[in-house]
Design a protein around this motif. Structure first.
Motif, mmCIF file in Angstrom:
data_model
loop_
_atom_site.group_PDB
_atom_site.id
_atom_site.type_symbol
_atom_site.label_atom_id
_atom_site.label_comp_id
_atom_site.label_asym_id
_atom_site.label_seq_id
_atom_site.Cartn_x
_atom_site.Cartn_y
_atom_site.Cartn_z
ATOM 1 N N PRO A 31 43.330 -73.525 13.689
ATOM 2 C CA PRO A 31 43.893 -74.354 15.237
ATOM 3 C C PRO A 31 43.027 -74.963 16.924
ATOM 4 O O PRO A 31 42.470 -73.921 17.315
ATOM 5 C CB PRO A 31 45.046 -74.577 15.660
ATOM 6 N N SER A 36 38.877 -79.202 22.003
ATOM 7 C CA SER A 36 40.291 -79.094 22.443
ATOM 8 C C SER A 36 40.636 -77.713 23.313
ATOM 9 O O SER A 36 41.581 -77.751 23.704
ATOM 10 C CB SER A 36 41.222 -79.571 21.360
ATOM 11 N N ASN A 37 40.419 -77.330 22.763
ATOM 12 C CA ASN A 37 40.557 -76.119 23.084
ATOM 13 C C ASN A 37 40.617 -75.450 25.247
ATOM 14 O O ASN A 37 41.347 -74.755 25.594
ATOM 15 C CB ASN A 37 39.936 -74.613 23.003
ATOM 16 N N ARG A 38 39.733 -75.895 25.134
ATOM 17 C CA ARG A 38 38.687 -76.208 26.811
ATOM 18 C C ARG A 38 40.258 -76.998 27.735
ATOM 19 O O ARG A 38 39.817 -77.055 28.593
ATOM 20 C CB ARG A 38 37.785 -76.020 27.487
ATOM 21 N N HIS A 85 29.359 -76.234 23.019
ATOM 22 C CA HIS A 85 29.536 -75.696 24.056
ATOM 23 C C HIS A 85 28.528 -75.505 24.810
ATOM 24 O O HIS A 85 28.605 -75.950 26.676
ATOM 25 C CB HIS A 85 29.135 -74.292 23.754
ATOM 26 N N THR A 86 27.449 -75.413 24.711
ATOM 27 C CA THR A 86 25.846 -75.884 25.155
ATOM 28 C C THR A 86 25.311 -77.774 25.733
ATOM 29 O O THR A 86 24.794 -77.430 26.359
ATOM 30 C CB THR A 86 24.884 -75.162 24.850
ATOM 31 N N SER A 254 23.407 -57.624 19.379
ATOM 32 C CA SER A 254 25.259 -57.817 20.567
ATOM 33 C C SER A 254 24.753 -56.828 21.056
ATOM 34 O O SER A 254 24.630 -56.234 22.504
ATOM 35 C CB SER A 254 26.293 -57.676 20.170
ATOM 36 N N ASN A 263 23.163 -63.084 17.908
ATOM 37 C CA ASN A 263 24.481 -63.465 19.692
ATOM 38 C C ASN A 263 24.418 -64.675 19.857
ATOM 39 O O ASN A 263 25.269 -64.749 19.906
ATOM 40 C CB ASN A 263 22.776 -62.669 20.437
ATOM 41 N N VAL A 266 27.858 -64.864 16.996
ATOM 42 C CA VAL A 266 28.725 -64.472 18.271
ATOM 43 C C VAL A 266 29.500 -64.986 19.279
ATOM 44 O O VAL A 266 30.418 -65.128 19.428
ATOM 45 C CB VAL A 266 28.202 -63.434 18.968
ATOM 46 N N GLY A 267 28.491 -66.135 20.299
ATOM 47 C CA GLY A 267 28.874 -66.706 20.612
ATOM 48 C C GLY A 267 29.671 -67.967 20.725
ATOM 49 O O GLY A 267 30.322 -68.406 21.357
ATOM 50 N N VAL A 269 31.414 -68.476 17.431
ATOM 51 C CA VAL A 269 32.554 -67.709 16.904
ATOM 52 C C VAL A 269 33.625 -68.004 18.216
ATOM 53 O O VAL A 269 34.561 -67.939 18.082
ATOM 54 C CB VAL A 269 32.739 -66.611 16.479
ATOM 55 N N ASN A 270 33.696 -67.249 19.298
ATOM 56 C CA ASN A 270 34.415 -66.604 20.371
ATOM 57 C C ASN A 270 34.883 -67.519 21.042
ATOM 58 O O ASN A 270 35.534 -68.337 21.504
ATOM 59 C CB ASN A 270 33.186 -66.483 21.449
ATOM 60 N N THR A 271 33.478 -69.449 21.149
ATOM 61 C CA THR A 271 34.013 -70.338 21.527
ATOM 62 C C THR A 271 34.237 -71.550 20.553
ATOM 63 O O THR A 271 34.913 -72.148 21.090
ATOM 64 C CB THR A 271 33.022 -71.395 22.307
ATOM 65 N N GLN A 272 34.717 -70.818 19.387
ATOM 66 C CA GLN A 272 35.195 -72.073 18.344
ATOM 67 C C GLN A 272 33.827 -73.870 18.019
ATOM 68 O O GLN A 272 34.749 -74.650 18.034
ATOM 69 C CB GLN A 272 36.091 -72.567 18.517
ATOM 70 N N GLN B 50 26.996 -64.791 28.461
ATOM 71 C CA GLN B 50 26.339 -65.715 27.969
ATOM 72 C C GLN B 50 26.134 -67.126 28.328
ATOM 73 O O GLN B 50 27.624 -67.530 29.481
ATOM 74 C CB GLN B 50 26.467 -66.061 26.167
ATOM 75 N N ALA B 52 25.508 -70.803 28.853
ATOM 76 C CA ALA B 52 26.022 -71.864 28.488
ATOM 77 C C ALA B 52 26.206 -73.182 29.092
ATOM 78 O O ALA B 52 27.338 -72.210 29.990
ATOM 79 C CB ALA B 52 26.562 -71.280 27.227
ATOM 80 N N ALA B 53 26.547 -74.085 28.618
ATOM 81 C CA ALA B 53 27.540 -74.883 29.194
ATOM 82 C C ALA B 53 27.281 -75.231 30.817
ATOM 83 O O ALA B 53 27.726 -74.762 31.667
ATOM 84 C CB ALA B 53 28.943 -74.274 29.095
ATOM 85 N N GLY B 195 22.780 -80.922 29.879
ATOM 86 C CA GLY B 195 23.509 -78.987 29.201
ATOM 87 C C GLY B 195 22.198 -78.464 28.709
ATOM 88 O O GLY B 195 22.826 -77.444 28.450
ATOM 89 N N PRO B 249 26.276 -57.375 27.128
ATOM 90 C CA PRO B 249 27.563 -57.530 26.624
ATOM 91 C C PRO B 249 28.111 -55.893 26.839
ATOM 92 O O PRO B 249 29.499 -55.696 26.760
ATOM 93 C CB PRO B 249 27.958 -58.191 25.892
ATOM 94 N N GLN B 423 38.367 -63.544 21.320
ATOM 95 C CA GLN B 423 38.462 -64.418 22.025
ATOM 96 C C GLN B 423 39.152 -65.932 21.315
ATOM 97 O O GLN B 423 39.643 -67.309 21.812
ATOM 98 C CB GLN B 423 37.332 -64.827 23.191
ATOM 99 N N ALA B 424 38.492 -65.595 19.865
ATOM 100 C CA ALA B 424 38.293 -66.699 19.622
ATOM 101 C C ALA B 424 39.935 -66.949 19.187
ATOM 102 O O ALA B 424 40.880 -68.415 19.689
ATOM 103 C CB ALA B 424 37.268 -67.064 18.201
ATOM 104 N N THR B 427 41.948 -68.117 22.047
ATOM 105 C CA THR B 427 42.125 -69.272 22.755
ATOM 106 C C THR B 427 42.936 -70.501 21.695
ATOM 107 O O THR B 427 43.644 -71.118 21.808
ATOM 108 C CB THR B 427 40.488 -69.791 23.080
ATOM 109 N N ALA B 431 46.290 -72.514 22.313
ATOM 110 C CA ALA B 431 46.191 -73.963 22.380
ATOM 111 C C ALA B 431 47.340 -74.075 21.453
ATOM 112 O O ALA B 431 47.822 -74.967 22.138
ATOM 113 C CB ALA B 431 44.745 -74.651 21.684
#
Lengths: 312, 546
Positions: A31, A36-38, A85-86, A254, A263, A266-267, A269-272, B50, B52-53, B195, B249, B423-424, B427, B431
């Motif tokens: 989902p 969208s999650n943000r 994300h970035t 990691s 790494n 990992v980042g 996946v965590n933020t989709q 990390q 980013a953004a 970015g 981490p 975390q994934a 969220t 959502a």
């Protein structure tokens, strides 16, 4: 041989397409997406209005099948899209992180092969049965201790207590050594086991007995006959171990806080961050396919009997 | 590295925290700075996240320890008093109708590419924050509302206009996430270009020297810097020559590296690690992050028993914040007594609503018809008084706090079930729950950091983040939230915020757990450590002894 190569290349392309499509399907089934999650998360401070601009910019407002077709067309041209994300191009992110991961996995591979060779030889050629037994237990030990445990212990003792190695990557070779050994242990285990067993099998072959009867020494027989005859299974396994290396680098990077593809994923996946995850999937699939292709091509040179079924 | 390992750590943490509590608090390096500051040296900063953004108009908090040292704002908010001080603007005037803000820029300020700071550049920045730029893919900044435009009065004077009075607007202009001033070449870039940190052109005391993917950033001092905020400990260039930020981490590595001397500052120190750092000769600094307290926000879009205000009040009374502080946190975390963290300007007092009273909780639940069931959990109409909660992955101490809360609520006959997820997963589930109205997402742990009481309106207002997920807004709360935003007299504003807090806690909309706190571990060589108003590092005055 040429037909064999063409067929293998065709298969490789099919595998790549399947990896891309499967990862797209799996990640789309989750989902939401990074943006969208943000928007949904009250912590992020991104309103629906601002988010809509981002969704349009990334093309996430289009239907899924269109995203898929556009994505695959872009990927074919070497454009892997932008990180959600970035906002950086995925191929740039990969290019930035790949050298560090290659250095790590390359050194780990060497460490792994060296360790495996030492163990395999020790298990077969050491004069004392007790010592042989000791070495025979090493692979199961390596395989059963998780990478992150070895990593954390190495950090605790070698870095914080003894101060021998830096705890994070500072670009030096010493900083690379601990993570490479940690990762090398993981792949040394199956390689040592297979190589050891393979040497044992080869040594019990009648032709080796004949060589012995003719008066050849162990060293001569190993170099001239046993090594080549027992290395084929190791080579095949090496191709598979490459996958292990890629997976292991995720944990190792990691733990040792190293910049790298592991790494990065990992980042992501965590933020989709779907495009980045897909980029890494494509990269690892390509590498995996290429390595195994190289192994398959190399096999006939080591043991021409492999080709018997193909060329006839 | 999932919940099992966490749980083991928690067991250790319990013992360690009790020990820490017994040993008293920890030092504050800002006060113990000794000797004359020296220039030079490289400070290594270990951070769990990390980097980013970097897009300025859609920033997230994770870059905040880096960003503030590179780009600056027109005004500086004093982290201790909340007062606004001159920075890139040397003075400002607010019109009588509170709709236009005129800033006189400080002369002689330059960007790291050599460009001078002028009114035109400020306008370009604010236009992107206030309106976004669809062509470049730059979203509008959600901190900016009711933006009317910016006028260039002359090269050194700029006027910002808004359509509705907003008592919090000056704070937005001082906020590191909302109003950093970047150079013209940067503002021409599209989303992908903005970015990337390497593209940042700021006026700050440090410039970006090297970026290693998302795991490392090296900042280098700008030797011609000479426009530190009013009230800084010194002027001229920063003391540190370089700052190396490294994403680490592993909590154990961040603590170990302080002892081995590899890092001088580590962020996010767990309560159970605080004593280790102090024992190693370092110090631990807890900085309450101004803004909302870390709380459980009741999600009003569910059919859960928490729709009944009596149940919410009972849960509030069954929550023992002092025990949470003593057992799983440390003296570095203030015990909440308001909807806002200690030190936040105009913060009200809600201590009378937040007292632990198990008897009150029990009687409220009895009165609401929840009778003790066979297994100790209360039952009404055959339904058990049970809730599910997901551990928010953003907070180091969340799991430990929720496990204790589970035990506390159990005494009142409430069954709280804790779910840990990556975390994934978190969220994604969050959502999904935000869209559905029949979900089990009854509580959401969270907080928003802004050193302005108006953060309550931004977070809880039904038209803003709507963190309480009102299906139909509470008109009383809405009008109180709106009223405080247009109240400019300090005494009246404080009274207006108190009314907001009264409404929040009469309705028990949020259940505060602890004051959100940033905990830093410092090596003994670090002096003059400071943060901006929301606990993000500002390393301009920081120095290392040799």
């Amino acid at each position: 041989m040429r037909r064999y190569l063409i067929r293998r290349l065709g298969q490789a392309l099919l595998v790549l397409w399947a990896a891309y499509s499967l990862s797209f399907a799996l990640l789309s089934a989750l989902p939401g997406d990074a943006i969208s999650n943000r928007i949904a998360s009250p912590d992020s401070g991104l309103t629906a209005e601002s988010g809509a601009v981002l969704l349009r910019y990334y093309g996430l407002d289009q239907p899924l099948w269109e995203q898929y077709l556009r994505g695959i067309a872009r990927a074919a041209r070497g454009d892997l899209g932008l990180s959600l994300h970035t906002a950086q191009p995925v191929q740039d992110l990969l290019a930035d992180t790949l050298p560090s991961t290659l250095a790590l996995t390359g050194l780990a591979l060497m460490v792994g092969i060296l360790l495996a060779a030492v163990i395999a030889l020790a298990v077969n050629y050491l004069p004392s049965a007790r010592l042989r037994g000791l070495f025979a237990g090493a692979p199961s030990l390596f395989a059963s201790v998780p990478t992150f445990v070895v990593g954390i212990l190495a950090l605790q003792y070698l870095s914080f207590t003894a101060g021998l190695i830096p705890s994070v990557d500072d670009g030096s070779l010493t900083a690379l050594l601990a993570p490479a050994v940690t990762l090398g242990l993981v792949i040394a285990a199956p390689l040592a086991q297979v190589f050891g067993a393979s040497i044992r099998t080869t040594r019990s072959q009648p032709f080796v007995h004949v060589l012995h009867a003719k008066g050849a020494g162990e060293g001569y027989i190993f170099r001239k006959d046993v090594f080549r005859n027992s290395s084929l299974p190791v080579l095949t396994l090496l191709g598979l171990a490459f996958g292990e290396l890629i997976a292991g680098s995720v944990v190792t990077e990691s733990v040792f806080a190293r910049d790298g593809v592991g790494n990065l994923v990992v980042g992501a996946v965590n933020t989709q961050d779907l495009p980045v995850v897909q980029g890494v999937v494509l990269l690892s699939t390509t590498t995996y396919v290429l390595v195994n292709l190289a192994v398959d091509v190399a096999c006939p040179f080591i043991d021409p009997r492999v080709l018997v079924g193909v060329t006839s | 590295m999932g919940p099992t390992r966490l749980r083991t750590l928690l067991a250790v943490s319990l013992a360690a925290t009790l020990f820490t509590a017994a040993c008293g608090g920890s030092g504050d390096a800002r006060d113990t700075a000794s000797g004359e500051p020296v220039h030079g040296g490289t400070l290594t900063f270990y951070d769990p996240i990390q980097y980013a953004a970097w897009v300025p108009t859609a920033s997230i908090w994770s870059n905040s320890n880096v960003a503030g040292n590179v780009a600056e704002r027109l005004i500086w908010q004093d982290p201790k008093t909340g007062d606004f001080k001159a920075w890139l603007a040397q003075s400002w005037e607010i019109s009588a109708d509170k709709l236009s803000y005129t800033f006189k820029l400080r002369p002689g300020v330059t960007f790291s590419n050599g460009d001078p700071l002028d009114a035109e550049t400020v306008k370009l920045n604010f236009d992107q924050h206030g309106s976004g730029d669809e062509k470049l893919g730059i979203p509008k900044d959600s901190f900016w509302t009711d933006y009317a435009g910016t006028d260039v009065v002359d090269a050194q004077t700029v006027r910002v206009r808004i359509t509705k009075p907003n008592a919090a607007f000056l704070q937005i202009l001082s906020n590191y996430r909302a109003s950093s001033i970047l150079g013209k070449p940067f503002l021409k870039l599209d989303l992908a270009g903005q970015g990337q940190l390497t593209n940042w052109v700021g006026t700050g005391p440090f410039t970006v020297e090297k970026v290693a993917g998302t795991t490392g950033v090296t900042l280098k001092r700008r030797d011609d810097y000479n426009w530190a905020p009013e009230g800084s400990a010194h002027q001229g260039k920063a003391y540190l020559e370089r700052i190396v930020y490294q994403s680490v981490p592993e909590a154990g590595t961040r603590v170990g590296a302080l002892q081995s001397g590899e890092a001088q500052i580590s962020r996010n120190i767990a309560p159970y690690d605080e004593q280790t750092i102090v024992d190693g000769g370092g110090s631990v600094i807890g900085i309450p992050v101004q803004g909302e307290v870390n709380s459980l926000k009741i999600q009003l879009d569910t059919d859960a028993p928490t729709r009944d205000v009596q149940v919410r009040l009972a849960l509030q009374a069954a929550t023992d914040r002092t025990e949470i502080n003593k057992t799983v946190l440390s003296p570095n975390y203030p015990i909440p007594s308001s909807a806002l963290v200690k030190g936040t300007p105009f913060r009200g007092d809600a201590s009378s609503y937040l007292a632990y009273d198990l008897a009150k909780a029990t009687s409220l639940l009895e009165a609401a018809g929840w009778k003790a069931g066979a297994d100790g959990v209360r039952v009404k109409d055959g339904k058990r008084l049970e809730f599910e909660i997901w551990v928010a992955p953003y907070y180091q101490v969340a799991q430990a706090v929720l496990e204790l809360l589970q035990a506390q609520w159990k005494k009142a006959g409430v069954d709280l079930r804790i779910r840990s997820a990556s975390q994934a997963e978190y969220t994604a589930a969050e959502a999904a729950a935000a869209k559905a109205t029949d979900d089990d997402w009854t509580f959401e742990q969270g907080q928003t950091s802004t050193a302005e009481a108006n953060v309550l309106r931004v977070s809880l207002g039904a038209g803003r983040y709507n963190a309480l997920r009102f299906l139909t807004p509470d008109p009383t709360l809405e009008s109180l939230l709106d009223a405080q935003a247009v109240t400019f007299d300090p005494a009246e504003r404080k009274a207006a915020i108190q009314k907001v807090e009264d409404r929040i806690f009469e309705q028990a909309y949020i259940i505060p757990l602890y004051d959100e706190t940033q905990v830093f571990g410092l090596a003994p060589s670090v002096h003059g450590f400071a943060t901006e108003s929301t606990g993000r590092t500002w390393l301009y005055d920081t120095w290392l002894d040799k």
